[in-house]
Design a protein around this motif. Sequence first.
Motif, PDB file in Angstrom:
ATOM      1  N   MET A   1       6.149 -55.224-102.897  1.00 22.18           N
ATOM      2  CA  MET A   1       5.657 -55.475-101.546  1.00 22.18           C
ATOM      3  C   MET A   1       4.259 -56.086-101.604  1.00 22.18           C
ATOM      4  O   MET A   1       3.431 -55.708-102.401  1.00 22.18           O
ATOM      5  N   SER A   2       4.034 -57.056-100.738  1.00 24.54           N
ATOM      6  CA  SER A   2       2.729 -57.691-100.658  1.00 24.54           C
ATOM      7  C   SER A   2       1.664 -56.655-100.316  1.00 24.54           C
ATOM      8  O   SER A   2       1.902 -55.682 -99.616  1.00 24.54           O
ATOM      9  N   LEU A   3       0.443 -56.891-100.824  1.00 26.01           N
ATOM     10  CA  LEU A   3      -0.663 -55.983-100.503  1.00 26.01           C
ATOM     11  C   LEU A   3      -0.985 -56.000 -99.020  1.00 26.01           C
ATOM     12  O   LEU A   3      -1.596 -55.074 -98.490  1.00 26.01           O
ATOM     13  N   LEU A   4      -0.581 -57.069 -98.329  1.00 25.99           N
ATOM     14  CA  LEU A   4      -0.844 -57.164 -96.905  1.00 25.99           C
ATOM     15  C   LEU A   4       0.260 -56.536 -96.063  1.00 25.99           C
ATOM     16  O   LEU A   4       0.154 -56.460 -94.849  1.00 25.99           O
ATOM     17  N   GLY A   5       1.335 -56.098 -96.675  1.00 22.65           N
ATOM     18  CA  GLY A   5       2.398 -55.445 -95.921  1.00 22.65           C
ATOM     19  C   GLY A   5       3.561 -56.363 -95.635  1.00 22.65           C
ATOM     20  O   GLY A   5       3.431 -57.578 -95.593  1.00 22.65           O
ATOM     21  N   ARG A   6       4.713 -55.776 -95.431  1.00 26.96           N
ATOM     22  CA  ARG A   6       5.941 -56.522 -95.180  1.00 26.96           C
ATOM     23  C   ARG A   6       5.991 -57.004 -93.732  1.00 26.96           C
ATOM     24  O   ARG A   6       5.576 -56.295 -92.815  1.00 26.96           O
ATOM     25  N   ASP A   7       6.529 -58.217 -93.524  1.00 29.13           N
ATOM     26  CA  ASP A   7       6.730 -58.725 -92.166  1.00 29.13           C
ATOM     27  C   ASP A   7       7.898 -57.992 -91.524  1.00 29.13           C
ATOM     28  O   ASP A   7       8.958 -57.805 -92.127  1.00 29.13           O
ATOM     29  N   LEU A   8       7.716 -57.595 -90.258  1.00 26.69           N
ATOM     30  CA  LEU A   8       8.732 -56.858 -89.519  1.00 26.69           C
ATOM     31  C   LEU A   8       8.944 -57.483 -88.144  1.00 26.69           C
ATOM     32  O   LEU A   8       8.035 -58.097 -87.583  1.00 26.69           O
ATOM     33  N   ALA A   9      10.146 -57.327 -87.615  1.00 27.02           N
ATOM     34  CA  ALA A   9      10.431 -57.673 -86.221  1.00 27.02           C
ATOM     35  C   ALA A   9      10.772 -56.391 -85.499  1.00 27.02           C
ATOM     36  O   ALA A   9      11.470 -55.531 -86.040  1.00 27.02           O
ATOM     37  N   ILE A  10      10.294 -56.243 -84.278  1.00 24.60           N
ATOM     38  CA  ILE A  10      10.569 -55.027 -83.514  1.00 24.60           C
ATOM     39  C   ILE A  10      11.073 -55.402 -82.127  1.00 24.60           C
ATOM     40  O   ILE A  10      10.410 -56.144 -81.395  1.00 24.60           O
ATOM     41  N   ASP A  11      12.254 -54.933 -81.823  1.00 24.71           N
ATOM     42  CA  ASP A  11      12.866 -55.130 -80.505  1.00 24.71           C
ATOM     43  C   ASP A  11      12.634 -53.861 -79.699  1.00 24.71           C
ATOM     44  O   ASP A  11      13.267 -52.831 -79.931  1.00 24.71           O
ATOM     45  N   LEU A  12      11.705 -53.941 -78.744  1.00 20.28           N
ATOM     46  CA  LEU A  12      11.369 -52.787 -77.905  1.00 20.28           C
ATOM     47  C   LEU A  12      12.267 -52.798 -76.682  1.00 20.28           C
ATOM     48  O   LEU A  12      12.003 -53.496 -75.700  1.00 20.28           O
ATOM     49  N   GLY A  13      13.336 -52.028 -76.713  1.00 17.63           N
ATOM     50  CA  GLY A  13      14.223 -51.939 -75.567  1.00 17.63           C
ATOM     51  C   GLY A  13      13.955 -50.683 -74.760  1.00 17.63           C
ATOM     52  O   GLY A  13      13.428 -49.696 -75.278  1.00 17.63           O
ATOM     53  N   ALA A  14      14.313 -50.707 -73.493  1.00 14.43           N
ATOM     54  CA  ALA A  14      14.120 -49.521 -72.657  1.00 14.43           C
ATOM     55  C   ALA A  14      14.961 -48.359 -73.164  1.00 14.43           C
ATOM     56  O   ALA A  14      14.559 -47.201 -73.070  1.00 14.43           O
ATOM     57  N   ALA A  15      16.139 -48.666 -73.709  1.00 12.79           N
ATOM     58  CA  ALA A  15      17.018 -47.602 -74.216  1.00 12.79           C
ATOM     59  C   ALA A  15      16.806 -47.329 -75.694  1.00 12.79           C
ATOM     60  O   ALA A  15      16.888 -46.184 -76.138  1.00 12.79           O
ATOM     61  N   GLY A  16      16.561 -48.374 -76.485  1.00  6.26           N
ATOM     62  CA  GLY A  16      16.440 -48.187 -77.925  1.00  6.26           C
ATOM     63  C   GLY A  16      15.501 -49.187 -78.561  1.00  6.26           C
ATOM     64  O   GLY A  16      15.274 -50.281 -78.033  1.00  6.26           O
ATOM     65  N   THR A  17      14.937 -48.800 -79.692  1.00  7.69           N
ATOM     66  CA  THR A  17      14.051 -49.662 -80.476  1.00  7.69           C
ATOM     67  C   THR A  17      14.721 -49.960 -81.808  1.00  7.69           C
ATOM     68  O   THR A  17      15.236 -49.062 -82.470  1.00  7.69           O
ATOM     69  N   ARG A  18      14.706 -51.237 -82.176  1.00  6.93           N
ATOM     70  CA  ARG A  18      15.264 -51.657 -83.464  1.00  6.93           C
ATOM     71  C   ARG A  18      14.202 -52.414 -84.238  1.00  6.93           C
ATOM     72  O   ARG A  18      13.476 -53.227 -83.659  1.00  6.93           O
ATOM     73  N   ILE A  19      14.145 -52.144 -85.531  1.00  2.00           N
ATOM     74  CA  ILE A  19      13.178 -52.825 -86.397  1.00  2.00           C
ATOM     75  C   ILE A  19      13.938 -53.540 -87.497  1.00  2.00           C
ATOM     76  O   ILE A  19      14.821 -52.964 -88.147  1.00  2.00           O
ATOM     77  N   TYR A  20      13.574 -54.789 -87.684  1.00  4.62           N
ATOM     78  CA  TYR A  20      14.169 -55.645 -88.714  1.00  4.62           C
ATOM     79  C   TYR A  20      13.097 -55.912 -89.771  1.00  4.62           C
ATOM     80  O   TYR A  20      11.984 -56.336 -89.441  1.00  4.62           O
ATOM     81  N   ALA A  21      13.427 -55.654 -91.036  1.00  2.66           N
ATOM     82  CA  ALA A  21      12.487 -55.901 -92.137  1.00  2.66           C
ATOM     83  C   ALA A  21      12.925 -57.150 -92.890  1.00  2.66           C
ATOM     84  O   ALA A  21      14.117 -57.336 -93.168  1.00  2.66           O
ATOM     85  N   LYS A  22      11.959 -57.985 -93.214  1.00  4.53           N
ATOM     86  CA  LYS A  22      12.261 -59.221 -93.931  1.00  4.53           C
ATOM     87  C   LYS A  22      12.998 -58.914 -95.231  1.00  4.53           C
ATOM     88  O   LYS A  22      12.579 -58.083 -96.030  1.00  4.53           O
ATOM     89  N   GLY A  23      14.117 -59.590 -95.410  1.00  6.31           N
ATOM     90  CA  GLY A  23      14.903 -59.422 -96.622  1.00  6.31           C
ATOM     91  C   GLY A  23      15.791 -58.199 -96.642  1.00  6.31           C
ATOM     92  O   GLY A  23      16.568 -58.008 -97.581  1.00  6.31           O
ATOM     93  N   ARG A  24      15.722 -57.360 -95.588  1.00  4.58           N
ATOM     94  CA  ARG A  24      16.502 -56.118 -95.586  1.00  4.58           C
ATOM     95  C   ARG A  24      17.391 -55.972 -94.355  1.00  4.58           C
ATOM     96  O   ARG A  24      18.320 -55.180 -94.356  1.00  4.58           O
ATOM     97  N   GLY A  25      17.117 -56.697 -93.294  1.00  2.00           N
ATOM     98  CA  GLY A  25      17.901 -56.562 -92.074  1.00  2.00           C
ATOM     99  C   GLY A  25      17.380 -55.447 -91.189  1.00  2.00           C
ATOM    100  O   GLY A  25      16.222 -55.024 -91.286  1.00  2.00           O
ATOM    101  N   ILE A  26      18.225 -54.935 -90.295  1.00  2.00           N
ATOM    102  CA  ILE A  26      17.831 -53.874 -89.369  1.00  2.00           C
ATOM    103  C   ILE A  26      17.735 -52.553 -90.127  1.00  2.00           C
ATOM    104  O   ILE A  26      18.722 -52.085 -90.699  1.00  2.00           O
ATOM    105  N   VAL A  27      16.544 -51.987 -90.136  1.00  2.00           N
ATOM    106  CA  VAL A  27      16.297 -50.769 -90.927  1.00  2.00           C
ATOM    107  C   VAL A  27      16.037 -49.548 -90.043  1.00  2.00           C
ATOM    108  O   VAL A  27      15.931 -48.435 -90.556  1.00  2.00           O
ATOM    109  N   LEU A  28      15.910 -49.751 -88.744  1.00  2.00           N
ATOM    110  CA  LEU A  28      15.703 -48.626 -87.831  1.00  2.00           C
ATOM    111  C   LEU A  28      16.361 -48.937 -86.502  1.00  2.00           C
ATOM    112  O   LEU A  28      16.234 -50.051 -85.979  1.00  2.00           O
TER     113      LEU A  28
END
Length: 343
Positions: A1-28
């Motif tokens: 992992m980079s010293l600066l941290g992994r890039d993530l995408a976060i979908d903030l939904g009213a019902a649910g939150t999903r997090i996508y990690a670069k190279g790994r897909g949806i991890v939460l």
Amino acid sequence: MSLLGRDLAIDLGAAGTRIYAKGRGIVLDEPSVVLRDRRTGKVVGFGADAVTGAIGADGVDGADGVDGADGVDGETYWPISDGLPQDGELARRMIRHFLRKVHRHPFPRPRLVMAVPDEFTPIERVALRDAGFEAEARGILLVKHAIAAALGAGLPVRDGSGHMVVDIGRDATRVAVLSCGAVVAAGTVRGGGNAVTRAVARLVEDEHGLLADEREAEAAKLRATREPTGNVLIRGRDAGTGEERAVALPAARVREAAVQPVEHIVRAAEHTMERCPPELTADLGERGMVLVGGGALLPGLRRRLQEGLSMPVRRAERPTDSVALGLGRCVEDLGLIAKLRRR
């Protein structure tokens, strides 16, 4: 992992939150809910932990004043509405909890890609960015919600044709027409999946004199979704005697309760198309719309929309994950965000 941290995408939904990690897909993938101790005001759970803590041994929601499984007199809060923080403090703490759960490193701070509503104000944009930065992100990149949903649904958003995306969320339904990588027209209907839930509760009260809470009505709606035939059992209190009892409703009758909310979606889609150039309207008549979001899973919805709009309607392959997957495409190729902004 980079010293600066992994890039993530976060979908903030009213019902649910999903997090996508670069190279790994949806991890939460967890509910966007916070549990507080009613007596002390202390936050005692986020996401899946909050849902578990809010359910007592007898299956009653702690938000109704019943001690949760761990003896907590819990009250649940949903701090996200329409993709934006409604309770800034709780939203920040929830996002930080989810990021730490995924990132697992105390020092590197991730760079985040987040979805912003298609028709946002500068204040809303700042509120979303502040929530990300206060949750320990080192950088925030924003992508319009409809663009992310379309990318996640596999639509060719950068071509010159018209594409319509309808996202049926917990508290709102968003309609957008896209072309050339930009949102041409957009509209929002207040009351998404929750509108259907409330319609189910009204049905039970009108026909059986039974007062069903939101949790019970939501459960009945989901059972009718999973089991399209047969009956659905729903519990509540008798409006006259106050006694608790249950009634069995045909699953088809539960789904019929969704008719009025669907009519609102049809009108919103019609109004959105009216604001589009004629050539794009012609494209939509051919290509139709794509449904995303949890509400897209409701049986019979696609057919009702197709009849109301006289256009093809299809559901995305992974409707509940579409926004997270679209944001994930941007995480995998950050240059795509710049290309879309130039369109």
